[in-house]
Every structure is written in C-alpha cells, then in structure tokens.
Design an enzyme around this catalytic site. Structure first.
Site, PDB file in Angstrom:
ATOM      1  N   SER A   1      -1.207  -0.991   8.003  1.00 56.71           N
ATOM      2  CA  SER A   1      -1.534   0.388   7.624  1.00 56.71           C
ATOM      3  C   SER A   1      -2.920   0.831   8.083  1.00 56.71           C
ATOM      4  O   SER A   1      -3.202   2.027   8.112  1.00 56.71           O
ATOM      5  CB  SER A   1      -1.432   0.555   6.101  1.00 56.71           C
ATOM      6  OG  SER A   1      -2.446  -0.173   5.433  1.00 56.71           O
TER       7      SER A   1
ATOM      8  N   LYS B   1      -8.054   0.934   2.387  1.00 60.41           N
ATOM      9  CA  LYS B   1      -7.816   2.216   3.056  1.00 60.41           C
ATOM     10  C   LYS B   1      -9.173   2.836   3.403  1.00 60.41           C
ATOM     11  O   LYS B   1     -10.223   2.311   3.055  1.00 60.41           O
ATOM     12  CB  LYS B   1      -7.036   3.189   2.156  1.00 60.41           C
ATOM     13  CG  LYS B   1      -5.712   2.663   1.608  1.00 60.41           C
ATOM     14  CD  LYS B   1      -4.645   2.516   2.664  1.00 60.41           C
ATOM     15  CE  LYS B   1      -3.349   1.982   2.053  1.00 60.41           C
ATOM     16  NZ  LYS B   1      -2.349   1.655   3.100  1.00 60.41           N
TER      17      LYS B   1
END
Length: 310
Positions: free
Chosen positions: A78, A168
């Site tokens: 991701s 993230k």
C-alpha cells in the site's frame, strides 16, 4: 503486524525486576550468611541469576524501542513505491512525544505530525453506523474486503485487531478541509500537484509488482506541502472511495489525522475508515535499514538499504 513486542518486553522487564528486587530486599543477605556459615560458595538460585542477568538487557531494549527507534517490516504494497514489501524500516518514537510502553499513553509532547510525514499507528478500526445511525469504531483487518465502495458500512463480523500497526502518509491535519476524487487531492481548496515520472517497472514474479504492471501503473512525483515523494496510480484498477463520503467528512476532526497510502488505488486508508486519532500514533518512519525481495526475486535489495523515508 499484530505482534505486540512492546507489551512482552514490558512484562519481562517487570517480571525480572520484581524477582531480582524482592530477592535482594528479603532473601539475599540471609541466604548468603547461611551459605557462608556452611563454608559454601555463594550462588544465586537459577531464577534470581537469570533475572539479574536479563533485567538490564530487556530494560535497555525496552527503552530504546519505546523512546528512541523501533524496527518494523512492511507487510503490504500500500505504500509503494516509497516503501516496498520486505523493507525493514526504523521508526522515530520520540518525533511526536514520549508514550508509556504497550499502553501508548503520551506523557511528554515533543511535536505533532506534519503533512507528508510517513507515520506508523495503531489501526483505529472501521467507522461504522450502529442501528441508531451513530458512527462508532469497530475492529477490522487490513486484508479485508478489497472491493469496498460507496454504501459500504461495516463488516458483518469485524475482527478485533485494533492493536495492529499500520503505516501510511499524513495527508490532512486537524481542521483541514480535504477532498479526494480518485488520485486527485484538494486540501483547503488547493489541488495537490503531481508531475508524471513514467510507467511503473518491476518484477512480474512478485505479486505486488505484477498487480501494478497488470493495471498499467504510472509513477508520479507528488508535491505535498513541500514534501516531494513518489506515488503510484492505477486508475483502471477500480473506483476508489471519495472524500467526503457518508462516513468520512471533508473536514478533519481535532486530534485526528487523515492518512493515505502512496499506492493510491491499492490502499485501505482513511478514505474507507476515517482519520487516525492522535492517541493511536506510534512514530515517524525515517530510514530503510534492510530490504528483502524474496528468494528468486531479488534477494537483498542493496540499493534501498540506507534510504531515508520521505
């Protein structure tokens, strides 16, 4: 990353410290005097000897991991191309303040996340609506439903993995008004600019590379409030959740941070489950110290070792 090594270290530190401390307070002198009277060489019992030897070791490791730097391994794609599957990174644990090991309660504030920071945090759970229509947090799994879309509310049987560590990039700060439509981000009315770099190139033998190649991924250099970093776009993969949506408002709440992965069409992030509460932050990623591509698919990637994360 479910394994809570900090809790284990804390438990071992307390155990070894209590065993060694109680022995020195209540048993050591009498035992030593008794053995001396018998003309025998003094020796600590095995549990005390182990505790005395291991206590300073686990204490130092606990302090370093909790207050200085902690290693993590990247488990998913991701954050590609910034962070690859198999990258081992170091996370600055004092960038945003010092926290009690295992419990994560902040006791000393040293700073706040900035837009563009790559942060590690405890997954806060999905935002879901209960029968009364109120939003609440429930557990979830990062490998969970890959085809989430508009109208999605909650997994029928959410998994309680809110202690899982995720990574993230910070996109929205508290009070920001953020809009996201596919790969285009607008913050406080200003579009985030990105320059085309070229097509993604990788090794088709690696599943994470194969997916990017299959969807004709392209690489862009995104300029996020002075932080330049690479992102991957796969507009043909699937429609992504916009912001705002029925669960995630455009204005970021106080003490909360909106985060997204750099692989924009392959990241289960704030678009799906809302912002990250400040209390869930674990630290800021700053260095790749090892990168393992796997047997037969590159082995150790020496080029990535020592790369600063930004």
């Amino acid at each position: 990353m479910d394994f809570d090594f900090s809790a284990i270290l804390l438990g071992l530190t307390v155990l070894f410290g209590v065993v060694w401390g109680l022995d020195r307070l209540f048993f050591y002198r009498r035992r030593k005097a008794r053995l001396a009277a018998q003309g025998r060489e003094y020796r600590d019992p095995a549990p005390v000897d182990w505790s005395r030897s291991l206590f300073p070791v686990v204490l130092v490791v606990l302090v370093l991991r909790s207050f200085v730097a902690e290693p993590f391994r990247i488990p998913s794609g991701s954050m590609m191309p910034t962070l690859d599957v198999g990258d081992f990174i170091l996370v600055n644990k004092f960038a945003y303040g010092l926290r009690v090991p295992a419990f994560n309660n902040k006791f000393l504030s040293l700073g706040e996340p900035k837009r563009g920071d790559v942060v590690v945090f405890r997954f806060p759970g999905y935002l879901c609506r209960d029968e009364a229509g109120r939003l609440r947090r429930v557990g979830g799994d990062e490998s969970g439903p890959p085809m989430l879309g508009p109208g999605y509310r909650c997994p029928e049987q959410p998994l309680p993995v809110q202690q899982q560590n995720w990574i993230k990039r910070v996109i929205g700060l508290p009070g920001d008004v953020v809009e996201v439509h596919d790969s285009q981000i607008t913050i406080n009315g200003k579009p985030v600019k990105a320059d085309y770099v070229g097509p993604f190139t990788g090794d088709r033998r690696r599943p994470e590379d194969a997916e990017l190649l299959a969807y004709g991924a392209t690489i862009w250099n995104e300029h996020l409030d002075g932080v330049d970093h690479l992102i991957a776009r796969m507009p043909d993969r699937m429609p992504t959740q916009p912001i705002p949506n029925e669960l995630v408002p455009s204005r970021v709440p106080e003490d909360c941070y909106l985060v997204m992965g750099d692989d924009r069409e392959n990241s289960l992030d704030s678009r799906w489950w809302g912002c990250v509460p400040e209390k869930n932050l674990a630290g800021k990623a700053f260095l790749i110290w090892m990168s393992w591509k796997g047997w037969g698919t590159g082995g150790v990637d020496w080029r990535r070792i020592g790369t600063v994360v930004h």
